[in-house]
Design a protein around this motif. Sequence first.
Motif, PDB file in Angstrom:
ATOM      1  N   UNK A 187      33.427 -27.260 -42.633  1.00  0.00           N
ATOM      2  CA  UNK A 187      33.192 -25.976 -43.371  1.00  0.00           C
ATOM      3  C   UNK A 187      31.818 -25.796 -43.775  1.00  0.00           C
ATOM      4  N   UNK A 188      31.121 -27.245 -44.105  1.00  0.00           N
ATOM      5  CA  UNK A 188      29.859 -27.293 -44.724  1.00  0.00           C
ATOM      6  C   UNK A 188      28.714 -27.393 -43.540  1.00  0.00           C
ATOM      7  N   UNK A 189      29.347 -27.304 -42.281  1.00  0.00           N
ATOM      8  CA  UNK A 189      28.093 -27.356 -41.188  1.00  0.00           C
ATOM      9  C   UNK A 189      27.341 -25.939 -40.847  1.00  0.00           C
ATOM     10  N   UNK A 190      26.180 -26.023 -40.722  1.00  0.00           N
ATOM     11  CA  UNK A 190      25.475 -24.756 -40.233  1.00  0.00           C
ATOM     12  C   UNK A 190      25.845 -24.320 -38.760  1.00  0.00           C
ATOM     13  N   UNK A 191      25.826 -23.323 -38.646  1.00  0.00           N
ATOM     14  CA  UNK A 191      26.233 -22.606 -37.266  1.00  0.00           C
ATOM     15  C   UNK A 191      25.823 -23.795 -35.950  1.00  0.00           C
ATOM     16  N   UNK A 192      24.449 -24.235 -36.137  1.00  0.00           N
ATOM     17  CA  UNK A 192      24.050 -25.129 -35.002  1.00  0.00           C
ATOM     18  C   UNK A 192      24.788 -26.292 -35.255  1.00  0.00           C
ATOM     19  N   UNK A 193      25.243 -27.082 -36.303  1.00  0.00           N
ATOM     20  CA  UNK A 193      25.607 -28.121 -36.427  1.00  0.00           C
ATOM     21  C   UNK A 193      27.233 -27.976 -36.157  1.00  0.00           C
ATOM     22  N   UNK A 194      27.504 -26.992 -36.329  1.00  0.00           N
ATOM     23  CA  UNK A 194      29.249 -26.513 -35.874  1.00  0.00           C
ATOM     24  C   UNK A 194      29.097 -26.721 -34.418  1.00  0.00           C
ATOM     25  N   UNK A 195      28.285 -26.010 -33.643  1.00  0.00           N
ATOM     26  CA  UNK A 195      28.367 -26.126 -32.312  1.00  0.00           C
ATOM     27  C   UNK A 195      28.121 -27.591 -31.514  1.00  0.00           C
TER      28      UNK A 195
ATOM     29  N   UNK B 258      26.349 -28.580 -17.396  1.00  0.00           N
ATOM     30  CA  UNK B 258      25.037 -27.776 -17.358  1.00  0.00           C
ATOM     31  C   UNK B 258      24.467 -27.114 -18.522  1.00  0.00           C
ATOM     32  N   UNK B 259      25.219 -26.593 -19.314  1.00  0.00           N
ATOM     33  CA  UNK B 259      24.922 -25.713 -20.311  1.00  0.00           C
ATOM     34  C   UNK B 259      24.241 -26.849 -21.437  1.00  0.00           C
ATOM     35  N   UNK B 260      25.163 -27.759 -21.662  1.00  0.00           N
ATOM     36  CA  UNK B 260      24.621 -28.863 -22.213  1.00  0.00           C
ATOM     37  C   UNK B 260      23.272 -29.654 -22.094  1.00  0.00           C
ATOM     38  N   UNK B 261      22.865 -29.276 -20.788  1.00  0.00           N
ATOM     39  CA  UNK B 261      21.593 -29.835 -20.492  1.00  0.00           C
ATOM     40  C   UNK B 261      21.748 -31.084 -19.495  1.00  0.00           C
ATOM     41  N   UNK B 262      22.758 -31.347 -19.097  1.00  0.00           N
ATOM     42  CA  UNK B 262      22.977 -32.288 -17.904  1.00  0.00           C
ATOM     43  C   UNK B 262      22.709 -31.867 -16.695  1.00  0.00           C
ATOM     44  N   UNK B 263      21.980 -32.779 -15.993  1.00  0.00           N
ATOM     45  CA  UNK B 263      21.347 -32.491 -14.634  1.00  0.00           C
ATOM     46  C   UNK B 263      22.471 -32.153 -13.710  1.00  0.00           C
ATOM     47  N   UNK B 264      22.351 -31.061 -12.629  1.00  0.00           N
ATOM     48  CA  UNK B 264      23.506 -30.811 -11.941  1.00  0.00           C
ATOM     49  C   UNK B 264      23.959 -31.939 -11.158  1.00  0.00           C
TER      50      UNK B 264
END
Length: 187
Positions: free
Chosen positions: A70-78, A108-114
């Motif tokens: 509950x204390x996390x920012x939106x970015x931290x929560x993601x 891939x969304x998380x940045x892992x190469x295909x």
Amino acid sequence: MIEIRNLAKTYHGAEGDFTAVKNINLTINDGDIFGIIGLSGAGKSTLVRCINLLEVPTEGDVLVDGRSMLSLSRRELLAARQKIGMIFQGFNLLSQRTALDNITYPLEIAGVKRAQAVKRARELLDMVGLAEKEKSYPSQLSGGQKQRVAIVRALAMEPEVMLFDEPTSALDPEMIGEVLDVMKALA
């Protein structure tokens, strides 16, 4: 790994308030396998969804690995959610993507190469006995196969926590065995 403190979730609607969970206190240690059993409508799914804040509790707190969700920012929560695998009752596979692409998509969304994402997906598909289904679309898979693809998709992100929300409820009896066998092997 998971600590729930005085958790409550109340829904507000035109017909009045409905409290789905109330005063839940729970500690699940790292490595524990923990099940929540109850009647339909008892709040099991609400409780599980509160752990990764898909449902925001009305009261209380949820700590995962010592951090209050509950204390996390939106970015931290993601970022925190990327470490929490979630398997839903309804598979949630993308119908226009093959089994392999359903697994590689979040990587891939998380940045892992295909190439790396495909390698990881194939290893996991093989582990759950679905290597030959990598080019199949969800409409070509049985319920048990869809659920195993959903499990593999979550595992591909190498989560620290896996949450299962009634993963066998939409399956027929023989498919339930397939999925439970995969879950036991993972545990």
